[in-house]
Each structure stands twice: as C-alpha cells, then as structure tokens.
Write an enzyme that holds these catalytic residues in place. Structure first.
Site, PDB file in Angstrom:
ATOM      1  N   TYR A 231     -26.992  14.292  28.616  1.00 51.27           N
ATOM      2  CA  TYR A 231     -27.288  14.100  27.178  1.00 51.27           C
ATOM      3  C   TYR A 231     -26.732  12.750  26.700  1.00 51.27           C
ATOM      4  CZ  TYR A 231     -27.635  19.266  27.396  1.00 51.27           C
ATOM      5  OH  TYR A 231     -27.944  20.567  27.732  1.00 51.27           O
TER       6      TYR A 231
ATOM      7  N   TRP B 177     -25.690  18.445  15.822  1.00 50.08           N
ATOM      8  CA  TRP B 177     -24.594  19.387  15.556  1.00 50.08           C
ATOM      9  C   TRP B 177     -23.410  19.174  16.491  1.00 50.08           C
ATOM     10  CZ3 TRP B 177     -24.458  25.317  16.488  1.00 50.08           C
ATOM     11  CH2 TRP B 177     -25.018  25.679  17.695  1.00 50.08           C
TER      12      TRP B 177
ATOM     13  N   GLY C 186     -30.442  25.360  18.325  1.00 48.57           N
ATOM     14  CA  GLY C 186     -29.258  25.059  19.125  1.00 48.57           C
ATOM     15  C   GLY C 186     -29.141  25.975  20.336  1.00 48.57           C
TER      16      GLY C 186
ATOM     17  N   ASP D 116     -31.230  27.028  22.868  1.00 48.89           N
ATOM     18  CA  ASP D 116     -32.542  26.619  23.377  1.00 48.89           C
ATOM     19  C   ASP D 116     -33.411  27.680  24.047  1.00 48.89           C
ATOM     20  OD1 ASP D 116     -31.378  24.303  22.593  1.00 48.89           O
ATOM     21  OD2 ASP D 116     -31.671  23.243  24.480  1.00 48.89           O
TER      22      ASP D 116
ATOM     23  N   GLU E 109     -19.848  22.820  29.934  1.00 50.27           N
ATOM     24  CA  GLU E 109     -20.735  22.980  28.771  1.00 50.27           C
ATOM     25  C   GLU E 109     -20.774  24.450  28.330  1.00 50.27           C
ATOM     26  OE1 GLU E 109     -24.680  21.678  29.691  1.00 50.27           O
ATOM     27  OE2 GLU E 109     -25.432  21.905  27.640  1.00 50.27           O
TER      28      GLU E 109
HETATM   29  C1  2M8 Z   1     -28.863  21.579  24.344  1.00 49.19           C
HETATM   30  O1  2M8 Z   1     -30.131  21.174  23.853  1.00 49.19           O
HETATM   31  C2  2M8 Z   1     -30.875  20.024  24.307  1.00 49.19           C
HETATM   32  C3  2M8 Z   1     -32.040  19.841  23.358  1.00 49.19           C
HETATM   33  O2  2M8 Z   1     -31.578  19.633  22.067  1.00 49.19           O
HETATM   34  C4  2M8 Z   1     -31.393  20.101  25.710  1.00 49.19           C
HETATM   35  O3  2M8 Z   1     -31.147  21.082  26.414  1.00 49.19           O
HETATM   36  O4  2M8 Z   1     -32.044  19.143  26.131  1.00 49.19           O
HETATM   37  C5  2M8 Z   1     -28.384  22.729  23.449  1.00 49.19           C
HETATM   38  O5  2M8 Z   1     -27.283  23.381  23.999  1.00 49.19           O
HETATM   39  C6  2M8 Z   1     -28.059  22.199  22.054  1.00 49.19           C
HETATM   40  O6  2M8 Z   1     -27.505  23.209  21.249  1.00 49.19           O
HETATM   41  C7  2M8 Z   1     -27.079  21.022  22.140  1.00 49.19           C
HETATM   42  O7  2M8 Z   1     -26.928  20.449  20.869  1.00 49.19           O
HETATM   43  C8  2M8 Z   1     -27.573  19.950  23.124  1.00 49.19           C
HETATM   44  C9  2M8 Z   1     -26.523  18.869  23.378  1.00 49.19           C
HETATM   45  O8  2M8 Z   1     -25.279  19.425  23.740  1.00 49.19           O
HETATM   46  O9  2M8 Z   1     -27.918  20.537  24.380  1.00 49.19           O
END
Ligand code: 2M8
Length: 447
Positions: A30, A36, A169, A171, A405
């Site tokens: 990420y 959030w 959040g 997913d 995570e």
């Molecule tokens: C996860 O979500 C993202 C998409 O937004 C992904 O999997 O690509 C979820 O756990 C989300 O709640 C969180 O904000 C994000 C970044 O930690 O990862």
C-alpha cells in the site's frame, strides 16, 4: 513495561513517513496515503510528534474534492507501480469536483477525521498550539459530513450508504457475498499486485476482485456522478461501522466547535448525530443476532450476519444500556471468540459461520484498529473488564507477532497465533502506541 514495543511502533511510523507529509500503510503493498489509515496514524504520531500528526491531516485534505468528498486514496506519488488498481484505473478526474493538482480515487472510506481531530486535542499537552490547525480543518470536516448526508442518503433517513465494498474498510467481508449474488460482473484479466506481496490465501479471490473492478468501471461510465450512482448502481449498502464512525465524528465535532468558537455549527452536527443514532437503532439493530447489521438499500433487505462492524456502534453511544449489555454478551460468546484457545479479541467475522476464514483478510482475522474502537465503546458503557482484556491481548498479539496487518484469532498449538498480510504496519503501530500511552490503567482482573 512496553518500552521495546513502543520504540518499535514509533520506528515503524517514522519509516512509513513520506516526504510529502503523510504515512503510507506499509511499503510495497500500500504505497499511497489511505484515508482512514491516515487518521489513525495521526493519532499515533500525536503521542510523540504532534507536528507530523498535524501535517498528516493537512496532507490528507489536499485530496479533498470541491464538493467536500474525501477520497480513500491520495496518489501523491503516482509513479509507484506496486499497487493495483492505481490512479489511472480509478480515473477520478472524470468528476468535475476532483482536484487538478493530485490524483485520487472516486470512493471514500469511514469518515474518521472528525473524531481524530478530537483525539489529537485530547492527546496533546499544549492545547493552544493546536488551535490554528483545528480552525483550518474544522470546515473541511463539515464539508465532508455535509457531502455524505446530502449525496449518500437519498431518502433522508440519517443513514448514509457506501457505493463500494472498499468504502467500508472491510474489503472482502462475507457481507459482500450477499450483494455479489444480486448481479453479475464480467470476467477480467487483472494485474493483481497484492498477491505478489502477500500469500493469496490471505487476500480476496480473483472473482471478488472482478466485482470490485466492475463497480469502478460503472462509476467511470457515469463520471462518478452521485445521482447516477444512486439511481443505477447495483451496490448501495448502509454499513453500520461507516455510520457509527460518522455519528461519533459528529459528536466530537460538537466538542471541537465549542473550543474553537464555531458554536453555530452545533445544531447541525447534533441533528446529524441524532438522526443517525435513531435510524441505526430503528433500522439496523437485529434483536435476534444482538448486533447492528448491514442493509442492502438497492434490494431493500437487511444482510443478517454478524461482523466486527456490527459491534462498533458502542463507540458512538448508539445502543441503549440494555442493547449494549446484550452486545457485551455476544462479544464474549463463541461468535467472536471461537470455542477454545482464543484471544480475548473480536474476530472480524462470526467464527461459527461456515464462511469464516481465520486467515483471509476481513473474513475472520482480528484487526487491532476495530478492536480499539470497540474497546473505546466498552469503556463508554462501563464494561471496563472486557475493555481491559482487549487492550492486554492486543499488546500480547504484537509482542508475539510483531506489527502485522491482521492476525489469526486463534492461538496455535504452542499457544501463539499468527500475523498475516503486510509487515511493519502503520495503523497497527499507531494503535499500539495509543494503547500503551493512554490506557495503562486498564488492567483485567481475570489474570
Ligand atoms: C485494505 O484495502 C485496500 C483497498 O482500499 C486494498 O486491499 O487494496 C483495507 O484493509 C482497508 O481498510 C485499508 O484502509 C487499506 C490500507 O491499509 O487496505
């Protein structure tokens, strides 16, 4: 007592800090600013670097749209290719209110910023230092809440809808399976990057991703126009966690309004809070299950499953004392803890349901950030013993597994559990800092 954990958590936040002025959740998996996550990171940062905490929120609002909408990802550095779907797949610039100087997505996330501003105020000792920051961000949060109540609540119920599972959040929660069954998504070849970073068994399936991408394709066809989405999209869901967070942010904004002399905003904030609380209680509480459930607004039916999102309502003072007592019982039951050898934490999905999966992302694992909100809610209802258990086991998990995570809710054979997903995770670190610094007095009696 937790000195080593604390310094590791601070180190993670420092390492994930970006020059542009924000924290990424974790490198590789990420690599951008997530809305959030960013709020919780600001709370963690406030304990040791208030300047960075303020910068985190200022940087987040650089992605705010002219209509108040706050996107879920801000692609400050869109040369990063380790994440899919990136800025070009979302192509949110199609909407006339999107910013021209930075790329963003066209979907949002739980609106934490209002309550995070309040957390910062509570944490920092020199309160006066925060006032200019609060004054400049207060109207931006108002604009976000106004956007949500205006464009995401077509019947004026006081409940806003989410238009994509990524907005929740949570997913790949089994909740969304019920929605995917109501329409067909095409088959795509998808350049998934997540499963290059993380074991595919801990992530959503290919078929689920096809639904995620199909919704984005529809949004682009409609140029992210809210009225078109409300009229035509197959996915409109009232999510109890999203609405709880919005409600609690309204409450916190009332306190902030008094501090910064914005009292004229209070009647509106109070009206929003009251409407959401009332509607959550009359529409989303499921007496039989003992928690708040999702509601499929497109197909007009409740989605009757218990997830950790069902229990967060405690955080915003939504349930009556009687309902809260029922929720405390459910939280301590095998529904959220399994039958044996479990941590005293809240799993993200009903452990007794056949769709429960202890390793797969939001289909079962424990998320510290959700447990933190439930813990705050328990304190609000004087359920201190359970709150203390959540704090203790959260810290124990990290001691055993480092800053993953998400985590397996069950202890393995040698009494230890497993951490999954990304490593050195920012919001996990932020929560650990807050638990150590602010809640040391919470000690459970059952040890
Ligand atoms: C996860 O979500 C993202 C998409 O937004 C992904 O999997 O690509 C979820 O756990 C989300 O709640 C969180 O904000 C994000 C970044 O930690 O990862």
């Amino acid at each position: 007592m937790f000195d080593r954990l604390l310094s590791q958590a601070e180190r993670n936040l420092r390492q994930n800090w970006q020059e542009v002025g924000c924290t990424i959740p974790t490198s590789g998996l990420y690599p951008f600013q997530w809305m959030w996550d960013s709020g919780f990171c600001a709370m963690g940062l406030a304990h040791f670097d208030i300047e960075k905490a303020m910068q985190e929120i200022d940087t987040l609002f650089k992605g705010q749209w002219a209509n108040g909408f706050l996107p879920h990802i801000i692609f400050h550095d869109d040369t990063q290719t380790s994440y899919y779907p990136g800025a070009d797949v979302h192509n949110a610039m199609l909407h006339p209110a999107s910013p021209k100087h930075v790329k963003t997505t066209g979907m949002t996330q739980p609106p934490v910023v209002g309550f995070i501003l309040w957390q910062l105020y509570e944490i920092v000792e020199d309160k006066a230092q925060l006032l200019p920051f609060l004054k400049r961000n207060f109207p931006k949060v108002m604009a976000l809440h106004r956007y949500l109540y205006t464009h995401r609540d077509p019947k004026g119920e006081g409940l806003v809808y989410i238009q994509h599972n990524w907005e929740s959040g949570a997913d790949n929660s089994p909740i969304w399976d019920a929605v995917w069954h109501t329409f067909e998504a095409p088959n795509y070849t998808l350049p998934r990057r997540d499963i290059q970073h993380v074991n595919a068994a801990q992530r959503p399936t290919h078929r689920e991703y096809e639904y995620y991408i199909y919704l984005i394709e529809l949004f682009k066809e409609w140029r992210y126009d809210d009225a078109e989405i409300a009229a035509k999209s197959p996915f409109l869901v009232q999510d109890p966690m999203f609405n709880t967070i919005l409600a609690y942010s309204n409450l916190c904004m009332i306190e902030l309004a008094k501090i910064i002399g914005e009292e004229e905003a209070i009647p509106q904030l109070q009206a929003w809070y009251d409407a959401t609380k009332q509607a959550m209680n009359s529409k989303l509480f499921d007496e039989e299950l003992g928690g708040y459930v999702h509601y499929d607004l497109r197909n007009e039916c409740p989605i009757r499953m218990l997830t950790s999102s069902s229990m967060v309502a405690l955080f915003a003072g939504i349930p009556s004392a009687e309902r809260a007592q029922r929720m405390v019982e459910v939280l301590q039951s095998p529904v959220f803890r399994g039958k044996h050898n479990e941590y005293r934490l809240v799993a993200s999905f009903n452990t007794q349901d056949s769709r429960f999966d202890a390793a797969r992302y939001w289909r079962g694992p424990v998320w510290l950030v959700v447990n933190w909100m439930i813990m705050q809610g328990l304190l609000r209802y004087n359920a201190d013993e359970l709150a203390a258990q959540i704090r203790e086991d959260s810290l124990q998990l990290i001691t055993e597994n480092s800053f993953a995570e998400y985590f397996d809710p069950f202890k393995g054979e040698r009494g230890h559990t497993k951490g999954y997903g990304g490593k050195n995770f920012s919001w996990t670190s932020a929560i650990v800092i807050d638990l150590i610094k602010r809640h040391a007095q919470l000690v459970s009696k059952s040890d």
